[in-house]
Design a protein around this motif. Structure first.
Motif, PDB file in Angstrom:
ATOM      1  N   UNK A 201      45.991  51.472  27.766  1.00 57.21           N
ATOM      2  CA  UNK A 201      47.026  52.239  27.290  1.00 57.21           C
ATOM      3  C   UNK A 201      47.202  53.492  28.286  1.00 57.21           C
ATOM      4  N   UNK A 202      48.392  54.029  28.504  1.00 56.36           N
ATOM      5  CA  UNK A 202      48.778  55.118  29.265  1.00 56.36           C
ATOM      6  C   UNK A 202      48.181  56.450  28.625  1.00 56.36           C
ATOM      7  N   UNK A 203      47.326  57.266  29.239  1.00 51.77           N
ATOM      8  CA  UNK A 203      46.921  58.667  28.665  1.00 51.77           C
ATOM      9  C   UNK A 203      48.549  59.378  28.008  1.00 51.77           C
ATOM     10  N   UNK A 204      49.440  59.072  28.703  1.00 56.86           N
ATOM     11  CA  UNK A 204      50.784  59.883  28.065  1.00 56.86           C
ATOM     12  C   UNK A 204      51.371  58.911  26.834  1.00 56.86           C
ATOM     13  N   UNK A 205      50.710  58.049  26.408  1.00 59.89           N
ATOM     14  CA  UNK A 205      51.169  57.231  25.179  1.00 59.89           C
ATOM     15  C   UNK A 205      49.957  56.820  24.742  1.00 59.89           C
ATOM     16  N   UNK A 206      49.125  57.420  24.312  1.00 62.53           N
ATOM     17  CA  UNK A 206      47.936  57.026  23.714  1.00 62.53           C
ATOM     18  C   UNK A 206      47.613  57.245  22.080  1.00 62.53           C
ATOM     19  N   UNK A 207      48.702  56.626  21.684  1.00 67.62           N
ATOM     20  CA  UNK A 207      48.654  56.727  20.190  1.00 67.62           C
ATOM     21  C   UNK A 207      47.583  55.592  19.507  1.00 67.62           C
ATOM     22  N   UNK A 208      47.665  54.489  20.238  1.00 69.48           N
ATOM     23  CA  UNK A 208      46.569  53.433  19.509  1.00 69.48           C
ATOM     24  C   UNK A 208      44.966  53.919  19.882  1.00 69.48           C
ATOM     25  N   UNK A 209      44.771  54.623  21.124  1.00 70.27           N
ATOM     26  CA  UNK A 209      43.507  55.325  21.356  1.00 70.27           C
ATOM     27  C   UNK A 209      43.497  56.033  20.020  1.00 70.27           C
ATOM     28  N   UNK A 210      44.156  56.951  19.897  1.00 71.57           N
ATOM     29  CA  UNK A 210      43.887  58.161  19.040  1.00 71.57           C
ATOM     30  C   UNK A 210      43.992  57.297  17.565  1.00 71.57           C
ATOM     31  N   UNK A 211      44.808  56.394  17.233  1.00 68.22           N
ATOM     32  CA  UNK A 211      44.618  55.716  16.003  1.00 68.22           C
ATOM     33  C   UNK A 211      43.272  55.201  15.664  1.00 68.22           C
ATOM     34  N   UNK A 212      42.679  54.710  16.568  1.00 73.67           N
ATOM     35  CA  UNK A 212      41.313  54.106  16.373  1.00 73.67           C
ATOM     36  C   UNK A 212      40.181  55.368  16.342  1.00 73.67           C
ATOM     37  N   UNK A 213      40.554  56.459  16.608  1.00 74.89           N
ATOM     38  CA  UNK A 213      39.665  57.283  16.374  1.00 74.89           C
ATOM     39  C   UNK A 213      39.764  58.220  15.148  1.00 74.89           C
ATOM     40  N   UNK A 214      41.230  58.315  14.705  1.00 76.77           N
ATOM     41  CA  UNK A 214      41.184  58.730  13.400  1.00 76.77           C
ATOM     42  C   UNK A 214      41.124  57.759  12.109  1.00 76.77           C
ATOM     43  N   UNK A 215      41.487  56.712  12.470  1.00 79.40           N
ATOM     44  CA  UNK A 215      41.522  55.459  11.315  1.00 79.40           C
ATOM     45  C   UNK A 215      42.689  55.255  10.887  1.00 79.40           C
ATOM     46  N   UNK A 216      43.807  56.000  11.108  1.00 71.64           N
ATOM     47  CA  UNK A 216      45.014  56.037  10.624  1.00 71.64           C
ATOM     48  C   UNK A 216      46.060  55.710  11.715  1.00 71.64           C
ATOM     49  N   UNK A 217      47.341  55.264  11.576  1.00 65.53           N
ATOM     50  CA  UNK A 217      48.239  55.198  12.656  1.00 65.53           C
ATOM     51  C   UNK A 217      48.974  56.363  13.063  1.00 65.53           C
ATOM     52  N   UNK A 218      48.683  56.672  14.428  1.00 69.98           N
ATOM     53  CA  UNK A 218      49.135  57.968  14.958  1.00 69.98           C
ATOM     54  C   UNK A 218      50.510  57.637  15.833  1.00 69.98           C
ATOM     55  N   UNK A 219      51.276  58.667  16.175  1.00 69.65           N
ATOM     56  CA  UNK A 219      52.212  58.630  16.836  1.00 69.65           C
ATOM     57  C   UNK A 219      52.162  59.340  18.077  1.00 69.65           C
ATOM     58  N   UNK A 220      53.238  59.253  18.970  1.00 74.57           N
ATOM     59  CA  UNK A 220      53.371  60.188  20.264  1.00 74.57           C
ATOM     60  C   UNK A 220      54.276  61.370  20.247  1.00 74.57           C
ATOM     61  N   UNK A 221      53.727  62.313  20.526  1.00 69.28           N
ATOM     62  CA  UNK A 221      55.030  63.251  20.478  1.00 69.28           C
ATOM     63  C   UNK A 221      55.789  63.334  21.807  1.00 69.28           C
TER      64      UNK A 221
END
Lengths: 317, 317
Positions: A201-221
């Protein structure tokens, strides 16, 4: 989704899609310190893996449903893939595209017989227009990545790769909407001997990386990445699969993406799109950071597509 | 050069070169109105067919000759090919390159273990320096295209293609120094059922076209073409073969070259160099001008190489 589901899906779509070649490069093997197998979906029909899931989803419809057609919203590869799959199966395809979509992608949809509906370039506007078309025409809405039949279809690329090389230790996939990596994870679970799935994943659109961290679906600003296929976010159908079966997601910089893309173009003489270069870059980065984990190992990469705008390339002088 | 010579040559070089894949494209078949088979030497070692002839020529040398090395002059693909072939065979390679040669090609030669000697960018200066090195080191001079062993080696790409598809009606080759098309003509004579050899050349460097008209080797006053591999002229070893066995040479404009190159990159997702695009453009032009001659026919194309400078591409927005 069971082992037999993958086998059945592959048999179902095989008449309509290519079994794409698996390529290797001695230079890249040396660079990574492992044997690397490129599953070349850039040579797939319409230039990307997306036709696999699109074909599987249409083939699940009843004759009556098929007569009314299918509808989706997409700015890119899925729009073309669904149009071509629908054309092959003689089904009408209604494609909602944001007004900002590149002209070349619109032309692709029209060439494959799809009907374009332009909307404002927001996710809300897309979905509203698609819903309205579904209501008016009776067409079935097919989401580009958050649909079980689509997920299963996308996984057939990894299934083919594992049929050829069941001893892969890793398969790297790009992560956009999550359909490809979820499908690949299902294929790896059933057909790999001991195959870990790693996302790029690009650092610039790392929503899936963060989703795995938090356990819920994250978006990208913001999504300031050249990997235009990876700007979308995960969905409720694929996230549980990803959460359960994906080992990790490796993030890469924009520079790493361009360097990896150039490496593959120059050395392998094949055209891969930025979203695929993300995955190559992720493998290179992970092998650099964890060389021991790649020693005498075999890594597959799903080269997701080869659709690029040749008039707007990121290579400097 | 007899049938057995081609077979022996192919067996001799096979451990050192790739048997490259043959690709097809439905879109291009439709465009041309014939079945078209792309022999992909862009996937060859060092990115071009040239290693075939280079390897064959080195393998003809005695052990004593090999210990003293080989020398050539080249600004491009043959410089890299001879360096890599020599490295594989543990032979020293002396490469005379004009000071104007692109940096990327010099780096390629160095990576493959060749020693570079810079000279002024004239044909006379190149030859003088190569002669001097041969005298001083005892290295054997190998001409990039006007050498029988090189010609025979270059013809093995067409031999492999005809082994796979002996029923080809045509094989298209680019024409630069004449080694590839002469070798291909020998292969087609012995291994084609009824295979005509057609050359492709830029209007801007149409020396071979004019040579076939006048019956003697012609030069170019100017070479304003992007097909940098096709600026050289024929030699006394290959011209008699070309005169006897080549059906015709089709000339193409610079715009046709770029359009054909873009078509192959966009639709086939493979990187071909401008010299190879010349050949694709020649086939497209000839099929447009003589559609009846292509109906229900099969045409091969030798895709000569894939070495391009990605920082300097000819595609507009």
């Amino acid at each position: 989704m069971q082992k037999q589901d993958v086998i059945d899906c592959h048999a179902r779509i095989s008449p309509y899609v290519h079994d794409t070649p698996v390529l290797t490069s001695r230079l890249i093997n040396t660079k990574v310190g492992a044997e690397v197998y490129f599953k070349c979906e850039n040579f797939q029909r319409a230039g990307a893996y997306k036709i696999r899931g699109a074909t599987n989803a249409i083939l699940q419809l009843s004759d009556e449903q098929r007569s009314k057609g299918v509808v989706t919203h997409s700015s890119g590869n899925f729009a073309q893939a669904l149009s071509l799959a629908a054309q092959s199966l003689k089904v009408p395809a209604h494609i909602v595209m944001p007004s900002s979509a590149p002209q070349v992608k619109k032309i692709g949809v029209l060439e494959y017989g799809g009907t374009i509906y332009e909307c404002k370039p927001t996710l809300g506007a897309r979905q509203r227009m698609a819903d309205q078309i579904a209501k008016e025409t009776g067409a079935v809405f097919l989401h580009p990545s958050n649909n079980e039949h689509v997920i299963l279809g996308q996984g057939t690329a990894a299934f083919e790769l594992l049929t050829e090389r069941p001893d892969l230790n890793y398969i790297f996939c790009p992560v956009g909407g999550g359909g490809l990596i979820a499908g690949s994870a299902i294929a790896a679970k059933h057909f790999g001997e001991s195959c870990k799935i790693i996302g790029g994943e690009p650092f610039e659109a790392d929503d899936a990386y963060r989703s795995l961290q938090t356990g819920k679906i994250e978006g990208n600003n913001t999504v300031n990445t050249i990997a235009d296929g990876l700007k979308t976010t995960l969905g409720d159908k694929n996230f549980p699969i990803i959460k359960k079966h994906v080992t990790k997601i490796v993030r890469v910089t924009e520079n790493e993406i361009v360097v990896a893309m150039r490496l593959v173009w120059e050395r392998m003489k094949i055209i891969i799109e930025p979203s695929s270069a993300v995955t190559v870059a992720a493998l290179i980065r992970d092998a650099e950071e964890n060389p021991k984990e790649y020693m005498r190992k075999k890594a597959g990469i799903i080269i997701s597509g080869g659709n690029v705008d040749l008039g707007d390339l990121p290579f400097g002088k």
